[in-house]
Design a protein around this motif. Sequence first.
Motif, PDB file in Angstrom:
ATOM      1  N   PHE A 164     -18.613  69.021  -6.719  1.00  0.00           N
ATOM      2  CA  PHE A 164     -18.278  67.764  -6.056  1.00  0.00           C
ATOM      3  C   PHE A 164     -19.686  66.841  -6.223  1.00  0.00           C
ATOM      4  CE2 PHE A 164     -18.234  64.949  -2.311  1.00  0.00           C
ATOM      5  CZ  PHE A 164     -17.076  64.106  -2.943  1.00  0.00           C
ATOM      6  N   LEU A 165     -20.718  67.376  -5.936  1.00  0.00           N
ATOM      7  CA  LEU A 165     -21.955  66.633  -5.953  1.00  0.00           C
ATOM      8  C   LEU A 165     -21.976  65.990  -7.535  1.00  0.00           C
ATOM      9  CD1 LEU A 165     -24.435  68.646  -3.636  1.00  0.00           C
ATOM     10  CD2 LEU A 165     -23.232  66.498  -3.240  1.00  0.00           C
ATOM     11  N   ALA A 166     -21.581  66.746  -8.474  1.00  0.00           N
ATOM     12  CA  ALA A 166     -21.553  66.358  -9.796  1.00  0.00           C
ATOM     13  C   ALA A 166     -20.914  64.998  -9.961  1.00  0.00           C
ATOM     14  CB  ALA A 166     -21.219  67.360 -10.879  1.00  0.00           C
ATOM     15  N   HIS A 167     -19.739  65.061  -9.349  1.00  0.00           N
ATOM     16  CA  HIS A 167     -18.977  63.842  -9.258  1.00  0.00           C
ATOM     17  C   HIS A 167     -19.463  62.720  -8.580  1.00  0.00           C
ATOM     18  CE1 HIS A 167     -15.899  66.455 -10.966  1.00  0.00           C
ATOM     19  NE2 HIS A 167     -15.406  66.951  -9.734  1.00  0.00           N
ATOM     20  N   ILE A 168     -20.188  62.884  -7.661  1.00  0.00           N
ATOM     21  CA  ILE A 168     -20.994  61.630  -6.775  1.00  0.00           C
ATOM     22  C   ILE A 168     -21.983  61.407  -7.820  1.00  0.00           C
ATOM     23  CG2 ILE A 168     -22.515  61.153  -5.122  1.00  0.00           C
ATOM     24  CD1 ILE A 168     -20.029  61.822  -3.724  1.00  0.00           C
ATOM     25  N   GLU A 169     -22.537  62.171  -8.482  1.00  0.00           N
ATOM     26  CA  GLU A 169     -23.650  61.628  -9.513  1.00  0.00           C
ATOM     27  C   GLU A 169     -22.979  60.722 -10.580  1.00  0.00           C
ATOM     28  OE1 GLU A 169     -27.114  61.640  -9.617  1.00  0.00           O
ATOM     29  OE2 GLU A 169     -26.890  62.283  -7.570  1.00  0.00           O
ATOM     30  N   ASP A 170     -21.752  61.090 -11.108  1.00  0.00           N
ATOM     31  CA  ASP A 170     -21.109  60.542 -11.915  1.00  0.00           C
ATOM     32  C   ASP A 170     -20.913  59.145 -11.464  1.00  0.00           C
ATOM     33  OD1 ASP A 170     -20.975  62.446 -13.839  1.00  0.00           O
ATOM     34  OD2 ASP A 170     -18.925  62.937 -13.533  1.00  0.00           O
ATOM     35  N   TRP A 171     -20.400  58.923 -10.234  1.00  0.00           N
ATOM     36  CA  TRP A 171     -20.096  57.662  -9.504  1.00  0.00           C
ATOM     37  C   TRP A 171     -21.796  56.790  -9.621  1.00  0.00           C
ATOM     38  CZ3 TRP A 171     -21.705  55.371  -4.709  1.00  0.00           C
ATOM     39  CH2 TRP A 171     -21.103  54.146  -4.762  1.00  0.00           C
ATOM     40  N   VAL A 172     -22.579  57.462  -9.104  1.00  0.00           N
ATOM     41  CA  VAL A 172     -23.986  56.722  -9.142  1.00  0.00           C
ATOM     42  C   VAL A 172     -24.332  56.414 -10.517  1.00  0.00           C
ATOM     43  CG1 VAL A 172     -26.275  56.915  -8.483  1.00  0.00           C
ATOM     44  CG2 VAL A 172     -24.655  58.095  -6.829  1.00  0.00           C
ATOM     45  N   ASP A 173     -24.186  57.214 -11.467  1.00  0.00           N
ATOM     46  CA  ASP A 173     -24.510  56.741 -12.740  1.00  0.00           C
ATOM     47  C   ASP A 173     -23.570  55.663 -13.574  1.00  0.00           C
ATOM     48  OD1 ASP A 173     -26.599  58.377 -12.841  1.00  0.00           O
ATOM     49  OD2 ASP A 173     -25.671  59.805 -13.748  1.00  0.00           O
ATOM     50  N   GLY A 174     -22.454  55.277 -12.769  1.00  0.00           N
ATOM     51  CA  GLY A 174     -21.501  54.356 -13.107  1.00  0.00           C
ATOM     52  C   GLY A 174     -20.630  54.921 -14.191  1.00  0.00           C
ATOM     53  N   LYS A 175     -20.440  56.179 -14.331  1.00  0.00           N
ATOM     54  CA  LYS A 175     -19.608  56.885 -15.314  1.00  0.00           C
ATOM     55  C   LYS A 175     -17.979  56.639 -14.839  1.00  0.00           C
ATOM     56  CE  LYS A 175     -23.132  59.925 -16.908  1.00  0.00           C
ATOM     57  NZ  LYS A 175     -23.401  61.315 -16.886  1.00  0.00           N
ATOM     58  N   ILE A 176     -17.979  56.903 -13.589  1.00  0.00           N
ATOM     59  CA  ILE A 176     -16.592  56.707 -12.947  1.00  0.00           C
ATOM     60  C   ILE A 176     -16.698  55.675 -12.102  1.00  0.00           C
ATOM     61  CG2 ILE A 176     -15.944  59.055 -13.717  1.00  0.00           C
ATOM     62  CD1 ILE A 176     -16.530  59.758 -10.649  1.00  0.00           C
ATOM     63  N   ASP A 177     -15.497  55.211 -11.487  1.00  0.00           N
ATOM     64  CA  ASP A 177     -15.367  54.384 -10.478  1.00  0.00           C
ATOM     65  C   ASP A 177     -14.844  54.958  -9.124  1.00  0.00           C
ATOM     66  OD1 ASP A 177     -12.493  54.472 -10.734  1.00  0.00           O
ATOM     67  OD2 ASP A 177     -12.000  52.654 -11.621  1.00  0.00           O
ATOM     68  N   MET A 178     -14.911  54.218  -8.121  1.00  0.00           N
ATOM     69  CA  MET A 178     -14.883  54.978  -6.804  1.00  0.00           C
ATOM     70  C   MET A 178     -13.373  55.708  -6.705  1.00  0.00           C
ATOM     71  SD  MET A 178     -15.605  55.889  -4.156  1.00  0.00           S
ATOM     72  CE  MET A 178     -17.366  55.013  -3.843  1.00  0.00           C
ATOM     73  N   GLN A 179     -12.422  54.864  -7.346  1.00  0.00           N
ATOM     74  CA  GLN A 179     -10.881  55.373  -7.323  1.00  0.00           C
ATOM     75  C   GLN A 179     -11.005  56.801  -8.122  1.00  0.00           C
ATOM     76  OE1 GLN A 179      -8.011  52.805  -9.268  1.00  0.00           O
ATOM     77  NE2 GLN A 179      -6.291  54.020  -8.633  1.00  0.00           N
ATOM     78  N   GLU A 180     -11.786  56.912  -9.171  1.00  0.00           N
ATOM     79  CA  GLU A 180     -11.623  58.033 -10.025  1.00  0.00           C
ATOM     80  C   GLU A 180     -12.492  59.101  -8.998  1.00  0.00           C
ATOM     81  OE1 GLU A 180     -11.464  61.157 -12.867  1.00  0.00           O
ATOM     82  OE2 GLU A 180     -10.346  59.283 -12.601  1.00  0.00           O
ATOM     83  N   LEU A 181     -13.469  58.698  -8.380  1.00  0.00           N
ATOM     84  CA  LEU A 181     -14.152  59.730  -7.474  1.00  0.00           C
ATOM     85  C   LEU A 181     -13.148  60.146  -6.442  1.00  0.00           C
ATOM     86  CD1 LEU A 181     -16.911  61.196  -6.560  1.00  0.00           C
ATOM     87  CD2 LEU A 181     -17.486  58.985  -5.322  1.00  0.00           C
ATOM     88  N   ARG A 182     -12.519  59.294  -5.818  1.00  0.00           N
ATOM     89  CA  ARG A 182     -11.562  59.648  -4.880  1.00  0.00           C
ATOM     90  C   ARG A 182     -10.458  60.759  -5.544  1.00  0.00           C
ATOM     91  NH1 ARG A 182      -6.444  58.603  -3.074  1.00  0.00           N
ATOM     92  NH2 ARG A 182      -6.084  58.632  -0.657  1.00  0.00           N
ATOM     93  N   GLY A 183     -10.088  60.321  -6.623  1.00  0.00           N
ATOM     94  CA  GLY A 183      -9.239  61.442  -7.158  1.00  0.00           C
ATOM     95  C   GLY A 183      -9.430  62.665  -7.341  1.00  0.00           C
ATOM     96  N   ARG A 184     -11.034  62.439  -8.312  1.00  0.00           N
ATOM     97  CA  ARG A 184     -11.512  63.989  -8.422  1.00  0.00           C
ATOM     98  C   ARG A 184     -11.756  64.740  -6.981  1.00  0.00           C
ATOM     99  NH1 ARG A 184     -16.138  62.971 -12.921  1.00  0.00           N
ATOM    100  NH2 ARG A 184     -14.752  62.093 -14.490  1.00  0.00           N
ATOM    101  N   TYR A 185     -12.221  63.957  -5.801  1.00  0.00           N
ATOM    102  CA  TYR A 185     -12.135  64.729  -4.422  1.00  0.00           C
ATOM    103  C   TYR A 185     -11.121  65.334  -4.100  1.00  0.00           C
ATOM    104  CZ  TYR A 185     -13.125  65.946   0.050  1.00  0.00           C
ATOM    105  OH  TYR A 185     -13.227  66.827   1.226  1.00  0.00           O
ATOM    106  N   LEU A 186      -9.875  64.517  -4.270  1.00  0.00           N
ATOM    107  CA  LEU A 186      -8.705  65.059  -3.810  1.00  0.00           C
ATOM    108  C   LEU A 186      -8.263  66.335  -4.480  1.00  0.00           C
ATOM    109  CD1 LEU A 186      -6.816  61.753  -3.202  1.00  0.00           C
ATOM    110  CD2 LEU A 186      -7.613  63.282  -1.534  1.00  0.00           C
TER     111      LEU A 186
END
Length: 74
Positions: free
Chosen positions: A30-52
């Motif tokens: 999950f922290l890797a997904h957070i890093e993807d968001w921080v790096d701008g690789k994914i948007d918040m909607q994608e981060l939410r989907g990945r977390y779910l």
Amino acid sequence: MTAEIRRGIVERVLARLEARGAPFERDPQFLAHIEDWVDGKIDMQELRGRYLDFARSRRVMVAQQDADDEAANP
């Protein structure tokens, strides 16, 4: 939004949760997904989907472990 701004958001959220004694997911996946968001690789909607998806798979895994334990110890 820059990576610095996103990182600041994450740090503020973590500080608020910690101050309240609330848990935050610390799984490396999950922290890797957070890093993807921080790096701008994914948007918040994608981060939410990945977390779910992550949370759903964890619930399935725990349910399977419980079922396995129940079968082993009737």
